[in-house]
Design a protein around this motif. Structure first.
Motif, PDB file in Angstrom:
ATOM      1  N   ARG A  19      47.318  32.052  29.516  1.00  0.00           N
ATOM      2  CA  ARG A  19      46.891  33.178  28.700  1.00  0.00           C
ATOM      3  C   ARG A  19      46.181  34.206  29.590  1.00  0.00           C
ATOM      4  NH1 ARG A  19      41.514  31.392  25.214  1.00  0.00           N
ATOM      5  NH2 ARG A  19      40.140  30.967  27.003  1.00  0.00           N
ATOM      6  N   PHE A  20      46.113  35.437  29.078  1.00  0.00           N
ATOM      7  CA  PHE A  20      45.306  36.459  29.729  1.00  0.00           C
ATOM      8  C   PHE A  20      44.614  37.270  28.645  1.00  0.00           C
ATOM      9  CE2 PHE A  20      49.365  38.565  29.058  1.00  0.00           C
ATOM     10  CZ  PHE A  20      49.004  39.845  28.633  1.00  0.00           C
ATOM     11  N   THR A  21      43.570  37.981  29.038  1.00  0.00           N
ATOM     12  CA  THR A  21      42.819  38.797  28.085  1.00  0.00           C
ATOM     13  C   THR A  21      42.723  40.221  28.616  1.00  0.00           C
ATOM     14  OG1 THR A  21      40.712  38.181  29.121  1.00  0.00           O
ATOM     15  CG2 THR A  21      41.454  36.857  27.250  1.00  0.00           C
ATOM     16  N   VAL A  22      42.552  41.155  27.693  1.00  0.00           N
ATOM     17  CA  VAL A  22      42.460  42.570  28.051  1.00  0.00           C
ATOM     18  C   VAL A  22      41.295  43.187  27.272  1.00  0.00           C
ATOM     19  CG1 VAL A  22      43.677  44.771  28.201  1.00  0.00           C
ATOM     20  CG2 VAL A  22      44.972  42.633  28.284  1.00  0.00           C
ATOM     21  N   PHE A  23      40.470  43.964  27.973  1.00  0.00           N
ATOM     22  CA  PHE A  23      39.425  44.702  27.278  1.00  0.00           C
ATOM     23  C   PHE A  23      39.191  46.026  27.981  1.00  0.00           C
ATOM     24  CE2 PHE A  23      37.285  41.971  30.361  1.00  0.00           C
ATOM     25  CZ  PHE A  23      36.353  42.800  30.965  1.00  0.00           C
ATOM     26  N   ALA A  24      38.822  47.034  27.199  1.00  0.00           N
ATOM     27  CA  ALA A  24      38.552  48.359  27.743  1.00  0.00           C
ATOM     28  C   ALA A  24      37.115  48.434  28.247  1.00  0.00           C
ATOM     29  CB  ALA A  24      38.789  49.432  26.691  1.00  0.00           C
ATOM     30  N   ILE A  25      36.921  49.247  29.287  1.00  0.00           N
ATOM     31  CA  ILE A  25      35.581  49.499  29.820  1.00  0.00           C
ATOM     32  C   ILE A  25      34.986  50.703  29.093  1.00  0.00           C
ATOM     33  CG2 ILE A  25      34.274  50.221  31.854  1.00  0.00           C
ATOM     34  CD1 ILE A  25      35.210  47.349  31.992  1.00  0.00           C
ATOM     35  N   HIS A  26      33.829  50.502  28.465  1.00  0.00           N
ATOM     36  CA  HIS A  26      33.130  51.580  27.776  1.00  0.00           C
ATOM     37  C   HIS A  26      32.103  52.205  28.706  1.00  0.00           C
ATOM     38  CE1 HIS A  26      34.497  50.788  23.537  1.00  0.00           C
ATOM     39  NE2 HIS A  26      34.873  49.676  24.146  1.00  0.00           N
ATOM     40  N   GLY A  27      31.855  53.487  28.518  1.00  0.00           N
ATOM     41  CA  GLY A  27      30.789  54.145  29.252  1.00  0.00           C
ATOM     42  C   GLY A  27      31.227  54.986  30.427  1.00  0.00           C
ATOM     43  N   VAL A  28      32.532  55.104  30.682  1.00  0.00           N
ATOM     44  CA  VAL A  28      32.991  55.997  31.749  1.00  0.00           C
ATOM     45  C   VAL A  28      32.879  57.427  31.220  1.00  0.00           C
ATOM     46  CG1 VAL A  28      34.914  56.671  33.241  1.00  0.00           C
ATOM     47  CG2 VAL A  28      34.568  54.253  32.660  1.00  0.00           C
ATOM     48  N   PRO A  29      32.111  58.281  31.884  1.00  0.00           N
ATOM     49  CA  PRO A  29      31.912  59.638  31.361  1.00  0.00           C
ATOM     50  C   PRO A  29      33.122  60.530  31.611  1.00  0.00           C
ATOM     51  CG  PRO A  29      30.815  59.411  33.471  1.00  0.00           C
ATOM     52  CD  PRO A  29      31.370  58.049  33.137  1.00  0.00           C
ATOM     53  N   LEU A  69      32.782  42.098  35.773  1.00  0.00           N
ATOM     54  CA  LEU A  69      34.069  41.716  36.320  1.00  0.00           C
ATOM     55  C   LEU A  69      34.046  40.273  36.798  1.00  0.00           C
ATOM     56  CD1 LEU A  69      34.959  44.905  38.420  1.00  0.00           C
ATOM     57  CD2 LEU A  69      35.737  44.310  36.113  1.00  0.00           C
ATOM     58  N   ALA A  70      35.238  39.688  36.895  1.00  0.00           N
ATOM     59  CA  ALA A  70      35.404  38.339  37.427  1.00  0.00           C
ATOM     60  C   ALA A  70      36.399  38.386  38.572  1.00  0.00           C
ATOM     61  CB  ALA A  70      35.889  37.386  36.334  1.00  0.00           C
ATOM     62  N   ASP A  71      36.286  37.428  39.461  1.00  0.00           N
ATOM     63  CA  ASP A  71      37.210  37.368  40.585  1.00  0.00           C
ATOM     64  C   ASP A  71      38.646  37.246  40.056  1.00  0.00           C
ATOM     65  OD1 ASP A  71      37.160  37.013  43.661  1.00  0.00           O
ATOM     66  OD2 ASP A  71      38.590  35.491  42.988  1.00  0.00           O
ATOM     67  N   ALA A  95      50.076  46.403  28.554  1.00  0.00           N
ATOM     68  CA  ALA A  95      49.056  45.579  27.892  1.00  0.00           C
ATOM     69  C   ALA A  95      47.713  46.295  27.895  1.00  0.00           C
ATOM     70  CB  ALA A  95      48.953  44.226  28.593  1.00  0.00           C
ATOM     71  N   ALA A  96      47.377  46.906  29.030  1.00  0.00           N
ATOM     72  CA  ALA A  96      46.095  47.622  29.127  1.00  0.00           C
ATOM     73  C   ALA A  96      46.049  48.788  28.159  1.00  0.00           C
ATOM     74  CB  ALA A  96      45.882  48.096  30.556  1.00  0.00           C
ATOM     75  N   ASP A  97      47.179  49.442  27.935  1.00  0.00           N
ATOM     76  CA  ASP A  97      47.215  50.593  27.034  1.00  0.00           C
ATOM     77  C   ASP A  97      46.877  50.195  25.600  1.00  0.00           C
ATOM     78  OD1 ASP A  97      47.762  53.406  26.526  1.00  0.00           O
ATOM     79  OD2 ASP A  97      49.556  52.716  25.483  1.00  0.00           O
ATOM     80  N   LEU A  98      47.191  48.963  25.230  1.00  0.00           N
ATOM     81  CA  LEU A  98      46.840  48.500  23.887  1.00  0.00           C
ATOM     82  C   LEU A  98      45.328  48.476  23.706  1.00  0.00           C
ATOM     83  CD1 LEU A  98      49.379  45.557  23.472  1.00  0.00           C
ATOM     84  CD2 LEU A  98      49.487  47.823  22.418  1.00  0.00           C
ATOM     85  N   ARG A 119      42.455  40.259  32.561  1.00  0.00           N
ATOM     86  CA  ARG A 119      41.901  39.038  33.169  1.00  0.00           C
ATOM     87  C   ARG A 119      42.842  37.853  32.954  1.00  0.00           C
ATOM     88  NH1 ARG A 119      35.878  38.486  31.854  1.00  0.00           N
ATOM     89  NH2 ARG A 119      35.908  40.017  33.552  1.00  0.00           N
ATOM     90  N   GLY A 120      43.007  37.062  33.987  1.00  0.00           N
ATOM     91  CA  GLY A 120      43.853  35.877  33.891  1.00  0.00           C
ATOM     92  C   GLY A 120      45.124  35.982  34.712  1.00  0.00           C
ATOM     93  N   LEU A 121      45.245  37.055  35.510  1.00  0.00           N
ATOM     94  CA  LEU A 121      46.444  37.269  36.326  1.00  0.00           C
ATOM     95  C   LEU A 121      46.107  37.219  37.811  1.00  0.00           C
ATOM     96  CD1 LEU A 121      48.117  40.200  34.338  1.00  0.00           C
ATOM     97  CD2 LEU A 121      48.477  37.735  34.073  1.00  0.00           C
ATOM     98  N   GLY A 122      45.116  36.428  38.161  1.00  0.00           N
ATOM     99  CA  GLY A 122      44.700  36.341  39.554  1.00  0.00           C
ATOM    100  C   GLY A 122      45.796  35.883  40.490  1.00  0.00           C
TER     101      GLY A 122
END
Length: 278
Positions: free
Chosen positions: A3-13, A37-39, A195-198, A212-215
Motif C-alpha cells: 500500500r501507499f498513502t498520499v497527503f497534501a502539504i498545507h502552508g505553502v504560501p 517527512l519520512a525516509d 495519485a498526488a493530484d487527487l 509515501r510507501g514507494l521507497g
C-alpha cells in the motif's frame, strides 16, 4: 509494496518570482509535525509553482507568441468557435500537448505561465535542498496536467524528476500465471503524479503532495522525465488527421505532376525506329 498513502502539504504560501521554493516547502513541512517527512517519501510538486519561482511569467496578450516560442513541432491545429486556433504541439521539453503547456490558470490576472525551463533540474534542486535539511532520502516529481489521446479529461503527469525512477521495465519477468511479459513497462512517474493530484486538487492552493510507501522506486541516478517521452520517429500518429490529409493530398498532386512531366518527356524524346532503306 502492499500500500501507499498520499497527503497534501498545507502552508505553502503564494510563490513569487525569485522565491526559494525548496525553502518554502521545507518551512511548511517543518511547521506542522503531522506533515513530517519520512525516509523514502516522494514529493510531487505542481509545475505552476516551479514556473512562478523561476519567473516564467509572460503577459496574457503575448500568449500566441509565447506558444510559438515554446514550440518545436506543430502536430495539429483546429479553429475554435470564438475564432481562435487551438494548437497541439511538441514543445522544447519533448511534451506533446495543447498550447505547448502555456497556461493561464492559477496565475495572476493578465498573465500566462510557461513550463519550467528544465523541470528535471528544478526537481533536483528541490530534492537536494530538502534532503540536506531533513536528513532523508527523497524523490521529487514535477507534475503538469495533460489530456490524453483517445481519452476524455485530463490527468497529471511527470514532466520532471530527480531521485526516483519513472519507468519500470518488466520485460522478461513473469506474470501471475507464469507467462513471460514482453513489453510491459508501467509509467510509475505518471501514476505518482496522478495519485498526488487527487490530494492536491486543481484549485485548492495545495501545490505539493507527499506520496509515501514507494521507497523502492528511489534511485539517485535515475534518468529524468524524458524517459517517458515516446520517440517521435516511432509515433504512429505523428500528425493530426487534417494535417495528414493535407500532406497526403499535396503529395498526391506532386506525384501526379511528376508523372505527367515524365510522360511528356517520354513523348518528346522517344526514339523513332530507323527508316527502312530499299
Amino acid at each position: 509494496m502492499t500500500r501507499f498513502t498520499v497527503f497534501a502539504i498545507h502552508g505553502v504560501p503564494e510563490v513569487v518570482p525569485g522565491a526559494d521554493l525548496a525553502a518554502l516547502i521545507g518551512d511548511a513541512i517543518a511547521a506542522d509535525p503531522e506533515q513530517a517527512l519520512a525516509d523514502g517519501d516522494v514529493l510531487a510538486v505542481t509545475s505552476k509553482v516551479v514556473s512562478k519561482a523561476e519567473g516564467r511569467t509572460a503577459p496574457a496578450a503575448d500568449r500566441d507568441r509565447v506558444i510559438t516560442e515554446e514550440t518545436v513541432r506543430v502536430v495539429a491545429e483546429r479553429p475554435t468557435p470564438d475564432g481562435r486556433v487551438t494548437r497541439i504541439v511538441e514543445n522544447r521539453l519533448g511534451i506533446v500537448g495543447a498550447a505547448a503547456g502555456v497556461d493561464a490558470s492559477n496565475t495572476a490576472d493578465g498573465t500566462v505561465l510557461r513550463l519550467p525551463e528544465d523541470p528535471d533540474a528544478s526537481a533536483r534542486r528541490i530534492r537536494t535542498a530538502l534532503e540536506a535539511r531533513f536528513g532523508l532520502r527523497l524523490g521529487v516529481v514535477v507534475t503538469d496536467t495533460l489530456g490524453r489521446a483517445w481519452r476524455t479529461g485530463q490527468t497529471d503527469v511527470a514532466i520532471g524528476a530527480s531521485g526516483v525512477r519513472l519507468l519500470v521495465d518488466l520485460a522478461g519477468t513473469l506474470d501471475a500465471s507464469g507467462r513471460p511479459l514482453g513489453v510491459t513497462a508501467p509509467a510509475v512517474g505518471d501514476e505518482i503524479a496522478a495519485a498526488a493530484d487527487l490530494a492536491k486538487g486543481k484549485a485548492t492552493g495545495l501545490p505539493v503532495a507527499v506520496v509515501r510507501g514507494l521507497g523502492h522506486l528511489l534511485d539517485a541516478d535515475a534518468p529524468g522525465a524524458r524517459v517517458l517521452q515516446y520517440p517521435a520517429e516511432r509515433d504512429w500518429f505523428r500528425r493530426g488527421s487534417a494535417e495528414a490529409h493535407r500532406d497526403g493530398y499535396e503529395a498526391g498532386l506532386a506525384a501526379a505532376a511528376a508523372a505527367a512531366e515524365q510522360a511528356q518527356q517520354t513523348r518528346t524524346h522517344r526514339i523513332l525506329p530507323p527508316t527502312e532503306v530499299p
